[in-house]
Scaffold this motif. Sequence first.
Motif, PDB file in Angstrom:
ATOM      1  N   VAL A 181     -10.033 -11.385  28.437  1.00  0.00           N
ATOM      2  CA  VAL A 181      -9.566 -12.095  27.235  1.00  0.00           C
ATOM      3  C   VAL A 181     -10.662 -11.973  26.194  1.00  0.00           C
ATOM      4  N   ILE A 182     -10.411 -11.175  25.153  1.00  0.00           N
ATOM      5  CA  ILE A 182     -11.418 -10.833  24.147  1.00  0.00           C
ATOM      6  C   ILE A 182     -10.981 -11.386  22.791  1.00  0.00           C
ATOM      7  N   GLN A 183     -11.865 -12.098  22.136  1.00  0.00           N
ATOM      8  CA  GLN A 183     -11.557 -12.723  20.853  1.00  0.00           C
ATOM      9  C   GLN A 183     -11.746 -11.734  19.703  1.00  0.00           C
ATOM     10  N   SER A 184     -10.897 -11.849  18.695  1.00  0.00           N
ATOM     11  CA  SER A 184     -11.045 -11.021  17.496  1.00  0.00           C
ATOM     12  C   SER A 184     -12.251 -11.493  16.693  1.00  0.00           C
ATOM     13  N   HIS A 185     -12.745 -10.621  15.826  1.00  0.00           N
ATOM     14  CA  HIS A 185     -13.895 -10.973  14.980  1.00  0.00           C
ATOM     15  C   HIS A 185     -13.635 -10.502  13.551  1.00  0.00           C
ATOM     16  N   GLU A 186     -13.822 -11.425  12.599  1.00  0.00           N
ATOM     17  CA  GLU A 186     -13.665 -11.128  11.174  1.00  0.00           C
ATOM     18  C   GLU A 186     -15.049 -11.077  10.536  1.00  0.00           C
ATOM     19  N   GLN A 187     -15.387  -9.943   9.902  1.00  0.00           N
ATOM     20  CA  GLN A 187     -16.699  -9.748   9.298  1.00  0.00           C
ATOM     21  C   GLN A 187     -16.620 -10.006   7.788  1.00  0.00           C
ATOM     22  N   PRO A 188     -17.528 -10.854   7.227  1.00  0.00           N
ATOM     23  CA  PRO A 188     -17.535 -11.079   5.775  1.00  0.00           C
ATOM     24  C   PRO A 188     -17.846  -9.785   5.018  1.00  0.00           C
ATOM     25  N   VAL A 189     -17.265  -9.677   3.801  1.00  0.00           N
ATOM     26  CA  VAL A 189     -17.489  -8.523   2.936  1.00  0.00           C
ATOM     27  C   VAL A 189     -18.422  -8.940   1.806  1.00  0.00           C
ATOM     28  N   TYR A 190     -19.468  -8.105   1.542  1.00  0.00           N
ATOM     29  CA  TYR A 190     -20.442  -8.380   0.483  1.00  0.00           C
ATOM     30  C   TYR A 190     -20.233  -7.400  -0.659  1.00  0.00           C
ATOM     31  N   ASP A 191     -20.588  -7.848  -1.888  1.00  0.00           N
ATOM     32  CA  ASP A 191     -20.527  -6.947  -3.028  1.00  0.00           C
ATOM     33  C   ASP A 191     -21.818  -6.147  -3.116  1.00  0.00           C
ATOM     34  N   GLN A 192     -21.974  -5.360  -4.221  1.00  0.00           N
ATOM     35  CA  GLN A 192     -23.139  -4.498  -4.331  1.00  0.00           C
ATOM     36  C   GLN A 192     -24.431  -5.280  -4.489  1.00  0.00           C
ATOM     37  N   SER A 193     -24.332  -6.546  -4.896  1.00  0.00           N
ATOM     38  CA  SER A 193     -25.519  -7.401  -5.016  1.00  0.00           C
ATOM     39  C   SER A 193     -25.776  -8.187  -3.745  1.00  0.00           C
TER      40      SER A 193
ATOM     41  N   GLY B  99     -15.992 -13.485  -0.188  1.00  0.00           N
ATOM     42  CA  GLY B  99     -14.977 -14.376   0.342  1.00  0.00           C
ATOM     43  C   GLY B  99     -13.925 -13.655   1.154  1.00  0.00           C
ATOM     44  N   GLU B 100     -13.948 -12.327   1.148  1.00  0.00           N
ATOM     45  CA  GLU B 100     -13.005 -11.539   1.925  1.00  0.00           C
ATOM     46  C   GLU B 100     -13.629 -11.176   3.276  1.00  0.00           C
ATOM     47  N   THR B 101     -12.783 -10.802   4.219  1.00  0.00           N
ATOM     48  CA  THR B 101     -13.245 -10.386   5.544  1.00  0.00           C
ATOM     49  C   THR B 101     -12.528  -9.113   5.976  1.00  0.00           C
ATOM     50  N   VAL B 102     -13.144  -8.413   6.901  1.00  0.00           N
ATOM     51  CA  VAL B 102     -12.532  -7.242   7.495  1.00  0.00           C
ATOM     52  C   VAL B 102     -12.571  -7.429   9.017  1.00  0.00           C
ATOM     53  N   GLN B 103     -11.476  -7.084   9.671  1.00  0.00           N
ATOM     54  CA  GLN B 103     -11.403  -7.276  11.115  1.00  0.00           C
ATOM     55  C   GLN B 103     -12.137  -6.151  11.832  1.00  0.00           C
TER      56      GLN B 103
ATOM     57  N   PRO C 208     -11.742  -0.764  32.695  1.00  0.00           N
ATOM     58  CA  PRO C 208     -12.503  -0.668  31.443  1.00  0.00           C
ATOM     59  C   PRO C 208     -13.162  -1.996  31.096  1.00  0.00           C
ATOM     60  N   THR C 209     -14.378  -1.920  30.617  1.00  0.00           N
ATOM     61  CA  THR C 209     -15.146  -3.114  30.302  1.00  0.00           C
ATOM     62  C   THR C 209     -14.846  -3.604  28.892  1.00  0.00           C
ATOM     63  N   PRO C 210     -15.183  -4.853  28.578  1.00  0.00           N
ATOM     64  CA  PRO C 210     -14.974  -5.337  27.210  1.00  0.00           C
ATOM     65  C   PRO C 210     -15.695  -4.511  26.157  1.00  0.00           C
ATOM     66  N   ILE C 211     -16.869  -3.984  26.471  1.00  0.00           N
ATOM     67  CA  ILE C 211     -17.581  -3.168  25.490  1.00  0.00           C
ATOM     68  C   ILE C 211     -16.797  -1.897  25.187  1.00  0.00           C
ATOM     69  N   GLU C 212     -16.137  -1.334  26.204  1.00  0.00           N
ATOM     70  CA  GLU C 212     -15.353  -0.109  25.991  1.00  0.00           C
ATOM     71  C   GLU C 212     -14.061  -0.400  25.249  1.00  0.00           C
ATOM     72  N   LEU C 213     -13.550  -1.603  25.393  1.00  0.00           N
ATOM     73  CA  LEU C 213     -12.291  -1.960  24.736  1.00  0.00           C
ATOM     74  C   LEU C 213     -12.486  -2.427  23.302  1.00  0.00           C
ATOM     75  N   ALA C 214     -13.605  -3.097  23.003  1.00  0.00           N
ATOM     76  CA  ALA C 214     -13.657  -3.860  21.760  1.00  0.00           C
ATOM     77  C   ALA C 214     -14.897  -3.671  20.904  1.00  0.00           C
ATOM     78  N   THR C 215     -15.890  -2.884  21.327  1.00  0.00           N
ATOM     79  CA  THR C 215     -17.082  -2.764  20.493  1.00  0.00           C
ATOM     80  C   THR C 215     -16.774  -2.079  19.167  1.00  0.00           C
ATOM     81  N   ASN C 216     -17.492  -2.474  18.131  1.00  0.00           N
ATOM     82  CA  ASN C 216     -17.379  -1.842  16.817  1.00  0.00           C
ATOM     83  C   ASN C 216     -18.597  -2.253  15.992  1.00  0.00           C
ATOM     84  N   GLY C 217     -19.707  -1.574  16.231  1.00  0.00           N
ATOM     85  CA  GLY C 217     -20.919  -1.923  15.516  1.00  0.00           C
ATOM     86  C   GLY C 217     -22.034  -0.941  15.797  1.00  0.00           C
TER      87      GLY C 217
END
Length: 791
Positions: A496-508, A513-517, A556-565
Amino acid sequence: MRIILLSSFFLVYLSLFSVAQERSFFAIEGTVRSESGEGLPATIIVHELGKGTAADLEGNFRIDGLNPGNYHLHVTHLGYKALTKTIRITTEDLQLDLRLEESAITLQSLTIEANPFKNGPVEQSQSIEVVDREFMEKNNSGTFANALEKLPGISTINTGVGISKPVIRGMSFNRIMVNDRGIKQEGQQWGADHGLEIDPFDVDRVEVVKGPASLIYGSDGMSGVINISPAPFPREGNIQGHLINSYRTNNAMRSHSAMVEGNKNDFVFKGRVTLQDFQDYRVPADRFVYAGFELPVYDNRLKNTAGKERHFSLMTGWRKNWGKSTLTVSRFQQKAGIFTGAVGIPNSYNLRHNGDYGDIEFPRQDNTHLKVISNTTIQLKENWLELDLGYQRNERMEQSLPHIHGVGPTPEGNLALALYLNTFTANARLNYHINPKHQSIIGFQSSLMDNRFGGFEFLLPAFRSLNAGLFYFHEYRWTNNLIVNAGLRLDGARHVIQSHEQPVYDQSLNPTGETVQRNPDIDRDFFNISGATGFSWILNEHNNFKLNLGSSFRIPTPIELATNGIHHGNFRHEIGDADLKSERSYQADLNFTHSLDKLLFGISPFIAYYQDYIYLAPTGRFSTLSGASTLWEYRQNNALFAGAELKFQWAPIQGIQFSLAGEYIYNQNLDTRLPLPLTPPASVLSSIEYSLPKTLWFIANSYFYLEYRQVAAQNRVDRNERTTGGYGLLQAGLGWEIPLGSKAWKIQISGQNLLDTYYFNHLSRYRLLNLPEQGRNINFNLKIPFQLKSN
């Protein structure tokens, strides 16, 4: 999991109550002799109880206080082949006449216990290598995994000096299981930059099972298992210990380890404390090329590769006539720098030393591994019940400066990535003795893992994983020289793997306030059936042929299923695949051994077909994340593995021994028709050792050895993977003992890469930065034993 733990403790209570009703004790006595009839002062251990004695000079021995039932005796004496004998005590004392066969091959004096039926090395059908404390101390290179490299078929993935992971037959990570006192070591083993959290000084015995071992140990034993076993209990009334001090010249590594153990009225205890500190290590280069730029290596030292380690362990327990039970608490703590060029973009300025080679700067990793392990063995008439319970807390924290990653300051400060993994384990095995020809094992294994993360970076999401397996294994002694085994295993798992929403930053670098999954919610169930069979054919007293067949699987391990970084220690951006299926393999493992008193020859060819093999492959594209390098993704294809290991030992005259260990691995992605990445090249380790049991009145058991490892070039690589050239390494060592009273101080001096060779290890992570391996290194080691009390 709570139900499992409570049930296990309830079983222990019922078993203790039942055995308490029967108190008829008997003894084993007899004589250990050579083939010529000479008495031998051998060591005799009752395996199930960890109880034993030493025979006198005439070979006579006696072990009292044994219940009726079946036992396994391990008999060892230096210069002779080890003997394992199954015995049965009924209603009277047992008389034994044991004969040991002479052997000049040192490792033949060691017994094999990894075989689940505890019988001798020729009876089991798998290829097993066994080494003891003396081997580990003689080959200690700072980490547990590196000490095993001298065994055929074993190599390591290295990140600098203090971090290494074992590789068996070209496979590592989650395809190798490391068992510490019966409990699977659960850390972040999916990463090459995550070392095994094992104190190298706290290892008394290691058994490496090569080939398919999923039936007995679980899905992560697909390629092999490394079993770390405790030493036998000290003798009744003894309190003893030792101090070990060592120094390594290349990175000024200073190691200090102190151990004390004792046994009073069968109450046993053992404690150890280990301290290690090391500086930036030296390489035989003053520059390297990265991304087309030539950069300096100041003073031939890789900046920020220093570290320190603090470990402790405490074992306590008791041994009774019904069995034994121990509780072990250990804590491994490591703080190690990560080479400055491994995070962000290296430049001449940040590669310059600050004047302190022992300073641990950013980026760095702080790793802590806490283990609590309970091991209980209970006699149930003629059968034995083994219960292993464990809790592990693995904390891995990467510290670095936020601006290196291209993100602004966050509440976590310099904490880039934190992973907190809690693991609960419960295993039970019933060794059921049917009759002298038939014996079986019924086993149950389960684990619950809970992972959380923190820091301003993202790599692995939070997850919870439950695994459980049930197996049955049977051995049949068809004739006295043909032993057959077979078994079946059922496994289930849920991630059971939880989703993760990453905040989005501008050029500064301000939040928008937006996120990307980065990964979705994942809820996957898996179920697998696997089986294995094999036989050992003892052709005669000198020749043994074995075959082991198995159909294994791996979830398959959670790292193989869900890593993104970004995995900085591996210098890449890794992406998982939520749709991966379980791997399935079909494996065949052969082994032929020819053994004489002065010669040992063994060859072990193997072949395996993997359906839906999961691997991490380079894409050839660059990541869009700031501070990242190339993009690697988990893929699934059918694959073929084949190869062989060769072992040869010859002692032509007393005191001289020649050894040779070779290995070759071939693999192929059957879909792309390309080799798989990170495949170890072929290698041969040749050595000669000269030893004398007595030199002068103040020097004993002296030895000198010379080794040369030749490694072939690795040109069979995956698409976008770099090749590496071949190389040769010269090593040497000597040692001796200084008798002082009833004890002897042991001095050892050894050297690695004595010619200061410039080379690239194909499995090293730093080769991706065009950085060579460690240069010349001389090790000094002093072991001081002591006796506080004797019986």
